[in-house]
Scaffold this motif. Structure first.
Motif, PDB file in Angstrom:
ATOM      1  N   MET A   1      63.531  19.102  81.828  1.00 54.09           N
ATOM      2  CA  MET A   1      62.472  18.925  82.723  1.00 54.09           C
ATOM      3  C   MET A   1      62.528  18.742  84.094  1.00 54.09           C
ATOM      4  O   MET A   1      63.301  17.532  84.327  1.00 54.09           O
ATOM      5  N   ARG A   2      62.074  19.231  85.137  1.00 54.71           N
ATOM      6  CA  ARG A   2      62.266  18.831  86.372  1.00 54.71           C
ATOM      7  C   ARG A   2      61.311  18.193  87.097  1.00 54.71           C
ATOM      8  O   ARG A   2      60.002  18.432  86.863  1.00 54.71           O
ATOM      9  N   LEU A   3      61.671  16.944  87.621  1.00 54.97           N
ATOM     10  CA  LEU A   3      60.351  16.189  87.811  1.00 54.97           C
ATOM     11  C   LEU A   3      60.420  15.865  89.383  1.00 54.97           C
ATOM     12  O   LEU A   3      61.247  16.053  90.220  1.00 54.97           O
ATOM     13  N   LYS A   4      59.376  15.413  89.966  1.00 53.30           N
ATOM     14  CA  LYS A   4      59.203  15.344  91.587  1.00 53.30           C
ATOM     15  C   LYS A   4      58.489  14.131  91.630  1.00 53.30           C
ATOM     16  O   LYS A   4      57.255  13.720  90.836  1.00 53.30           O
ATOM     17  N   THR A   5      58.566  13.452  92.924  1.00 54.85           N
ATOM     18  CA  THR A   5      57.852  12.271  93.415  1.00 54.85           C
ATOM     19  C   THR A   5      56.632  12.524  94.331  1.00 54.85           C
ATOM     20  O   THR A   5      56.936  13.518  95.167  1.00 54.85           O
ATOM     21  N   GLU A   6      55.533  12.149  94.106  1.00 56.73           N
ATOM     22  CA  GLU A   6      54.332  12.226  94.937  1.00 56.73           C
ATOM     23  C   GLU A   6      53.795  11.170  95.431  1.00 56.73           C
ATOM     24  O   GLU A   6      53.829  10.042  94.405  1.00 56.73           O
ATOM     25  N   LYS A   7      53.254  10.877  96.662  1.00 52.35           N
ATOM     26  CA  LYS A   7      52.446   9.730  97.033  1.00 52.35           C
ATOM     27  C   LYS A   7      51.056   9.907  95.953  1.00 52.35           C
ATOM     28  O   LYS A   7      50.555  10.896  95.977  1.00 52.35           O
ATOM     29  N   THR A   8      50.926   8.563  95.491  1.00 55.47           N
ATOM     30  CA  THR A   8      49.724   8.442  94.479  1.00 55.47           C
ATOM     31  C   THR A   8      48.292   8.982  95.280  1.00 55.47           C
ATOM     32  O   THR A   8      47.515   9.689  94.746  1.00 55.47           O
ATOM     33  N   GLY A   9      48.184   8.679  96.617  1.00 53.29           N
ATOM     34  CA  GLY A   9      47.166   8.852  97.358  1.00 53.29           C
ATOM     35  C   GLY A   9      47.004  10.298  97.939  1.00 53.29           C
ATOM     36  O   GLY A   9      46.149  10.574  98.555  1.00 53.29           O
ATOM     37  N   ALA A  10      48.134  11.101  97.843  1.00 46.48           N
ATOM     38  CA  ALA A  10      48.146  12.424  98.429  1.00 46.48           C
ATOM     39  C   ALA A  10      47.154  13.390  97.859  1.00 46.48           C
ATOM     40  O   ALA A  10      46.925  14.377  98.600  1.00 46.48           O
ATOM     41  N   ARG A  11      46.652  13.208  96.521  1.00 44.98           N
ATOM     42  CA  ARG A  11      45.813  14.141  96.234  1.00 44.98           C
ATOM     43  C   ARG A  11      45.133  13.583  95.033  1.00 44.98           C
ATOM     44  O   ARG A  11      45.424  12.569  94.648  1.00 44.98           O
ATOM     45  N   PRO A  12      43.895  14.081  94.706  1.00 46.01           N
ATOM     46  CA  PRO A  12      43.044  13.760  93.498  1.00 46.01           C
ATOM     47  C   PRO A  12      43.917  13.947  92.298  1.00 46.01           C
ATOM     48  O   PRO A  12      44.597  14.913  91.851  1.00 46.01           O
ATOM     49  N   TRP A  13      43.476  13.287  91.100  1.00 47.29           N
ATOM     50  CA  TRP A  13      44.390  13.428  89.806  1.00 47.29           C
ATOM     51  C   TRP A  13      43.552  13.548  88.736  1.00 47.29           C
ATOM     52  O   TRP A  13      42.165  12.976  88.766  1.00 47.29           O
ATOM     53  N   ASP A  14      43.742  14.385  87.849  1.00 48.24           N
ATOM     54  CA  ASP A  14      42.722  14.716  86.690  1.00 48.24           C
ATOM     55  C   ASP A  14      42.660  13.438  86.050  1.00 48.24           C
ATOM     56  O   ASP A  14      43.849  12.655  85.462  1.00 48.24           O
TER      57      ASP A  14
END
Length: 135
Positions: A1-14
């Motif tokens: 599985m390929r994982l990546k990091t995103e800032k939590t506040g960068a977009r809305p989450w389901d």
């Protein structure tokens, strides 16, 4: 599985994904400590760049974590005694304008430790795989 990091506040989450990720709640040392409640809002405000989500190929969050910069002089006895003291030091240091020594280098913003996102991503990846300190 390929994982990546995103800032939590960068977009809305389901909401369903967040419920699955955080369904078991947080450890008692986070939720029961009254002093933490006095600082946690400022942690989120001051250190949003260190609030990260680890997401899979489909953009589904599989782990979450955040960090705070804590000033340390290198002596073991001067380390924070635990979670709460680390938050207090980070918030009060930020409010007093005290930057982490690594943040004083040219090109690094006040209070921002270069490379922290990569370190947090590595830790999140370790926990998501189940080989972190808590198994």
């Amino acid at each position: 599985m390929r994982l990546k990091t995103e800032k939590t506040g960068a977009r809305p989450w389901d909401e369903a994904h967040l419920k699955e990720l955080f369904g078991e709640g947080f450890p008692e040392f986070v939720t029961a400590d009254r002093l933490v409640k006095n600082y946690i809002g400022r942690v989120r405000e001051f250190f949003a760049d260190l609030d990260l989500m680890l997401v899979d190929e489909d953009g589904v969050p599989v782990a979450s974590g955040w960090g705070v910069p804590v000033r340390w002089d290198g002596r073991p006895e001067s380390l924070p005694s635990g979670y709460t003291e680390a938050l207090v030091r980070a918030v009060e240091g930020h409010e007093q304008g005290v930057a982490h020594p690594a943040a004083r280098r040219p090109g690094v913003g006040r209070g921002r430790v270069q490379g922290a996102e990569r370190v947090d991503a590595a830790l999140l990846t370790s926990f998501a795989r189940g080989d972190g300190p808590d198994g």
